[in-house]
Structures are given as C-alpha cells and as structure tokens.
Design a protein around this motif. Structure first.
Motif, PDB file in Angstrom:
ATOM      1  N   GLY A 126       0.569  -1.109   0.076  1.00 36.72           N
ATOM      2  CA  GLY A 126      -0.187  -0.125   0.147  1.00 36.72           C
ATOM      3  C   GLY A 126       0.776   0.885   0.017  1.00 36.72           C
ATOM      4  N   LEU A 127       2.042   1.276   1.168  1.00 38.54           N
ATOM      5  CA  LEU A 127       2.922   2.141   0.755  1.00 38.54           C
ATOM      6  C   LEU A 127       3.669   2.554  -0.399  1.00 38.54           C
ATOM      7  N   LEU A 128       4.358   1.680  -1.434  1.00 45.55           N
ATOM      8  CA  LEU A 128       4.834   1.865  -2.432  1.00 45.55           C
ATOM      9  C   LEU A 128       3.795   2.115  -3.388  1.00 45.55           C
ATOM     10  N   ALA A 129       2.469   1.837  -2.867  1.00 49.11           N
ATOM     11  CA  ALA A 129       1.717   2.180  -4.710  1.00 49.11           C
ATOM     12  C   ALA A 129       1.442   3.854  -3.733  1.00 49.11           C
ATOM     13  N   GLU A 130       0.860   4.595  -2.730  1.00 47.46           N
ATOM     14  CA  GLU A 130       1.214   5.701  -2.537  1.00 47.46           C
ATOM     15  C   GLU A 130       2.698   6.624  -2.589  1.00 47.46           C
ATOM     16  N   MET A 131       3.501   5.939  -2.805  1.00 45.08           N
ATOM     17  CA  MET A 131       4.839   6.123  -3.034  1.00 45.08           C
ATOM     18  C   MET A 131       4.789   6.779  -4.476  1.00 45.08           C
ATOM     19  N   SER A 132       4.305   5.728  -5.316  1.00 43.98           N
ATOM     20  CA  SER A 132       4.591   5.477  -6.741  1.00 43.98           C
ATOM     21  C   SER A 132       3.432   6.880  -6.609  1.00 43.98           C
ATOM     22  N   GLU A 133       2.694   7.565  -6.783  1.00 45.54           N
ATOM     23  CA  GLU A 133       1.802   8.428  -6.702  1.00 45.54           C
ATOM     24  C   GLU A 133       2.512   9.467  -6.692  1.00 45.54           C
ATOM     25  N   LEU A 134       3.423   9.506  -5.716  1.00 43.85           N
ATOM     26  CA  LEU A 134       4.223  11.020  -6.104  1.00 43.85           C
ATOM     27  C   LEU A 134       4.557  11.988  -7.219  1.00 43.85           C
ATOM     28  N   ALA A 135       4.655  12.668  -7.458  1.00 42.95           N
ATOM     29  CA  ALA A 135       5.496  13.475  -8.683  1.00 42.95           C
ATOM     30  C   ALA A 135       6.587  13.299  -8.870  1.00 42.95           C
ATOM     31  N   ASN A 136       8.016  14.046  -8.198  1.00 43.49           N
ATOM     32  CA  ASN A 136       9.244  13.186  -7.959  1.00 43.49           C
ATOM     33  C   ASN A 136       9.213  11.057  -8.063  1.00 43.49           C
ATOM     34  N   VAL A 137       8.586  10.687  -7.877  1.00 44.97           N
ATOM     35  CA  VAL A 137       9.107   9.670  -7.945  1.00 44.97           C
ATOM     36  C   VAL A 137       8.642   8.229  -9.050  1.00 44.97           C
ATOM     37  N   GLU A 138       9.387   8.309  -9.531  1.00 48.62           N
ATOM     38  CA  GLU A 138       9.336   6.853 -10.546  1.00 48.62           C
ATOM     39  C   GLU A 138       9.169   5.706 -10.253  1.00 48.62           C
ATOM     40  N   LEU A 139       8.819   4.400 -10.572  1.00 48.39           N
ATOM     41  CA  LEU A 139       8.912   3.564  -9.535  1.00 48.39           C
ATOM     42  C   LEU A 139       8.583   2.243 -10.794  1.00 48.39           C
ATOM     43  N   ARG A 140       9.070   1.103 -10.988  1.00 50.46           N
ATOM     44  CA  ARG A 140       9.500   0.435 -12.054  1.00 50.46           C
ATOM     45  C   ARG A 140       9.840  -1.281 -11.075  1.00 50.46           C
ATOM     46  N   VAL A 141       9.412  -2.004 -11.662  1.00 52.84           N
ATOM     47  CA  VAL A 141       8.976  -3.159 -11.583  1.00 52.84           C
ATOM     48  C   VAL A 141       9.010  -4.177 -12.960  1.00 52.84           C
ATOM     49  N   VAL A 142      10.603  -4.555 -12.002  1.00 54.37           N
ATOM     50  CA  VAL A 142      11.132  -5.686 -13.050  1.00 54.37           C
ATOM     51  C   VAL A 142      10.055  -7.161 -13.261  1.00 54.37           C
ATOM     52  N   PRO A 143       9.724  -7.464 -14.440  1.00 55.14           N
ATOM     53  CA  PRO A 143       8.237  -8.640 -13.743  1.00 55.14           C
ATOM     54  C   PRO A 143       9.956  -9.416 -14.033  1.00 55.14           C
ATOM     55  N   PHE A 144       8.650 -10.657 -14.154  1.00 52.24           N
ATOM     56  CA  PHE A 144       9.336 -12.400 -13.939  1.00 52.24           C
ATOM     57  C   PHE A 144       9.794 -12.447 -14.958  1.00 52.24           C
ATOM     58  N   SER A 145       9.122 -12.110 -16.435  1.00 52.85           N
ATOM     59  CA  SER A 145       9.338 -12.313 -17.773  1.00 52.85           C
ATOM     60  C   SER A 145      10.469 -11.828 -18.042  1.00 52.85           C
ATOM     61  N   ALA A 146      10.932 -11.082 -17.684  1.00 55.88           N
ATOM     62  CA  ALA A 146      12.344  -9.645 -18.208  1.00 55.88           C
ATOM     63  C   ALA A 146      13.272 -11.010 -18.445  1.00 55.88           C
ATOM     64  N   GLU A 147      14.184 -10.646 -19.189  1.00 55.91           N
ATOM     65  CA  GLU A 147      14.708 -10.690 -20.181  1.00 55.91           C
ATOM     66  C   GLU A 147      16.910 -11.300 -19.634  1.00 55.91           C
ATOM     67  N   ARG A 148      16.396  -9.850 -19.393  1.00 64.23           N
ATOM     68  CA  ARG A 148      18.349  -9.765 -19.319  1.00 64.23           C
ATOM     69  C   ARG A 148      18.145  -8.358 -18.231  1.00 64.23           C
ATOM     70  N   ALA A 149      17.351  -9.065 -17.167  1.00 66.57           N
ATOM     71  CA  ALA A 149      17.777  -8.331 -16.201  1.00 66.57           C
ATOM     72  C   ALA A 149      18.405  -8.909 -14.849  1.00 66.57           C
ATOM     73  N   ILE A 150      19.782  -8.498 -14.274  1.00 70.17           N
ATOM     74  CA  ILE A 150      20.649  -9.545 -13.584  1.00 70.17           C
ATOM     75  C   ILE A 150      21.554  -8.641 -12.844  1.00 70.17           C
ATOM     76  N   LEU A 151      20.631  -8.546 -11.709  1.00 71.16           N
ATOM     77  CA  LEU A 151      21.245  -7.667 -10.496  1.00 71.16           C
ATOM     78  C   LEU A 151      21.989  -8.216  -9.468  1.00 71.16           C
ATOM     79  N   THR A 152      22.911  -8.369  -8.580  1.00 75.21           N
ATOM     80  CA  THR A 152      23.929  -9.087  -7.356  1.00 75.21           C
ATOM     81  C   THR A 152      23.467  -8.563  -6.533  1.00 75.21           C
ATOM     82  N   SER A 153      23.092  -6.762  -6.531  1.00 75.24           N
ATOM     83  CA  SER A 153      23.768  -6.303  -5.319  1.00 75.24           C
ATOM     84  C   SER A 153      22.499  -4.667  -5.492  1.00 75.24           C
ATOM     85  N   GLY A 154      22.153  -4.028  -4.661  1.00 71.10           N
ATOM     86  CA  GLY A 154      21.860  -2.795  -4.500  1.00 71.10           C
ATOM     87  C   GLY A 154      22.771  -1.961  -4.984  1.00 71.10           C
TER      88      GLY A 154
END
Length: 258
Positions: free
Chosen positions: A163-191
């Motif tokens: 719920g907080l994520l959805a709320e934060m994503s509505e802020l004008a200064n926030v761009e929140l993106r989700v990498v879906p399970f179907s992504a074929e070239r999205a490997i990240l091993t750290s933050g």
C-alpha cells in the motif's frame, strides 16, 4: 589526502566535501581527525566550539554511535542529492519501506541488533524518507517483482508495505518501476544507488557518486568510470522493467490478492 582516507577508512569524496564545506563535519569525525593529527584536548574543545557556532548539526549526527562510517556517509550524500537513482531485487529500498517492513528486515538479518538499537535503526530509516516526501528530491527506483511476493514480516506487513509503494508511486517526484518475472535480461546481484548533485552557483558540476550494497557491507564508488557503468546498468534495468503505470497496477493487484 591519501593518508587520511587510508587511516580513517573514508572515501575520497567524503574528505573532499568536508574540505570544501559541502558536508558538515560530525563530532565523531572531528575526534577521529584530531586523533590522527595529534590534536590535544584543548584544541579539540576549541574546534567543537567553532563547529557549533557554524550552524546546527544535521539530524543524523545524533546517530553516529549507531551507524557505520559507510552508512553515515551514504546518508550524508543522500541528504545532499539533487536526484537519486537506485535498484534492488533483494530487499525494498529503505526510502520506500514502511515502518513495519523495516522492523521485519532488521529482525531477519543474520546479526540481529538488540531491540533498542533496532528501534533506532528503523527511526533513521523513516527519517531518511523526508528527502522524498518533504524535500521532493526526484527518485527513480527499480525493484524486482519477487519483492511483491516475499512476505517479510508476514502477510499483513507485506500488504501494508504494498500500500505504501502504491502511495509513493503516485508522488510527482517518484518513478517506481518493477522488473517482471518475464524480463529476459535483468540480472542484479546487489543493491545500487547513484546520487547526482546540483552545481554550486558559478562553480563546476558536483561529481556523482555510486554505492553498492551487499550482505553486511556498503561500498562507495566515486571514480567517474564506475559511476558511468552503474548508471548504464540502471538505465538498462529500466528498459527491462514495466513502466510506472504498469508497475503501479501490478503492485495494487498483488495487494488485492492478499
């Protein structure tokens, strides 16, 4: 400079910003510098007076006894940033965590702090979010879809967090993106976090810095080549993620399923 960086374990960026008065020197850091340079008690006392007279201390200075040097430097630079880009697939970024979720994260770590320390760490995490909610610093955050399903803290905590994520994503200064399970070239091993800064009036552009986070460690990367590579990785992950509206829809749909 190299001697100070090596002896105190600081990044070069931190020392440069202290010397140019871009970052306020904390009392703990002043003591470290004083010891390194052989300052006596009277010298240190006078320096403390001068530092206090220069202005109020930042809020995070009250937590120097709790935070590691790396995390303190991260928070200092985060507070100064004009723009923040980050990505994490292992845990939600601290700037987007609810209080309950943050508490559960600390309780899940291999080295669980005592309850008093954990409460203060959560307090720090909540205060850091002011750069987004109050200061309006632009944030682009990329998270993995798996984080919408891992019930850290339990089902109720996850639902509140979504719920907080959805709320934060509505802020004008926030761009929140989700990498879906179907992504074929999205490997990240750290933050990864990249901080950009405004140029001083009439001065040069402040160099950007990057941080990488692994289990139990945080490393500053301020070499131009490193920052450019991490920025390129963040841009690539963005191409593999859902757009902000699709991401918000996925988050709210998952929240409704709980």
């Amino acid at each position: 400079m190299d001697n100070v960086v090596g002896e105190l374990g600081w990044g070069r960026t931190k020392l440069i910003r202290i010397e140019s008065a871009k970052v306020r020197l904390s009392a703990a850091d002043l003591r470290k510098l004083g010891k390194l340079y052989g300052a006596d008690a009277n010298d240190l006392a006078r320096l403390h007076e001068l530092m206090d007279a220069a202005g109020s201390t930042p809020w995070f200075a009250a937590y120097t006894d709790l935070l590691t040097a790396a995390l303190m430097e991260y928070i200092e630079l985060e507070a100064m940033a004009a723009q923040i880009h980050m990505a994490n697939t292992g845990v939600l970024p601290g700037l987007l965590q609810s209080r309950s979720y943050a508490t559960a994260v600390y309780e899940s770590q291999p080295h669980i702090p005592d309850p008093d320390q954990a409460a203060r760490l959560v307090e720090v995490r909540m205060k850091r979010q002011r750069v987004i909610t109050e200061d309006g610093v632009p944030l682009r955050a990329i998270i993995g879809q798996a984080l919408l399903h891992v019930a850290t803290g339990g089902r109720d905590v996850l639902k509140e967090q979504l719920g907080l994520l959805a709320e934060m994503s509505e802020l004008a200064n926030v761009e929140l993106r989700v990498v879906p399970f179907s992504a074929e070239r999205a490997i990240l091993t750290s933050g990864i976090s990249v901080f950009d800064f405004d140029a001083e009036p009439g001065g040069d552009q402040e160099p950007s810095v990057a941080f990488t986070e692994h289990e139990g460690s945080m490393l500053l990367r301020d070499a131009e080549l490193d920052v450019r590579r991490f920025r390129r990785l963040l841009d690539h992950l963005a191409t593999q993620s859902l757009d902000p509206d699709e991401s918000r829809h996925m988050i709210t749909k998952r929240m409704e399923e709980l």
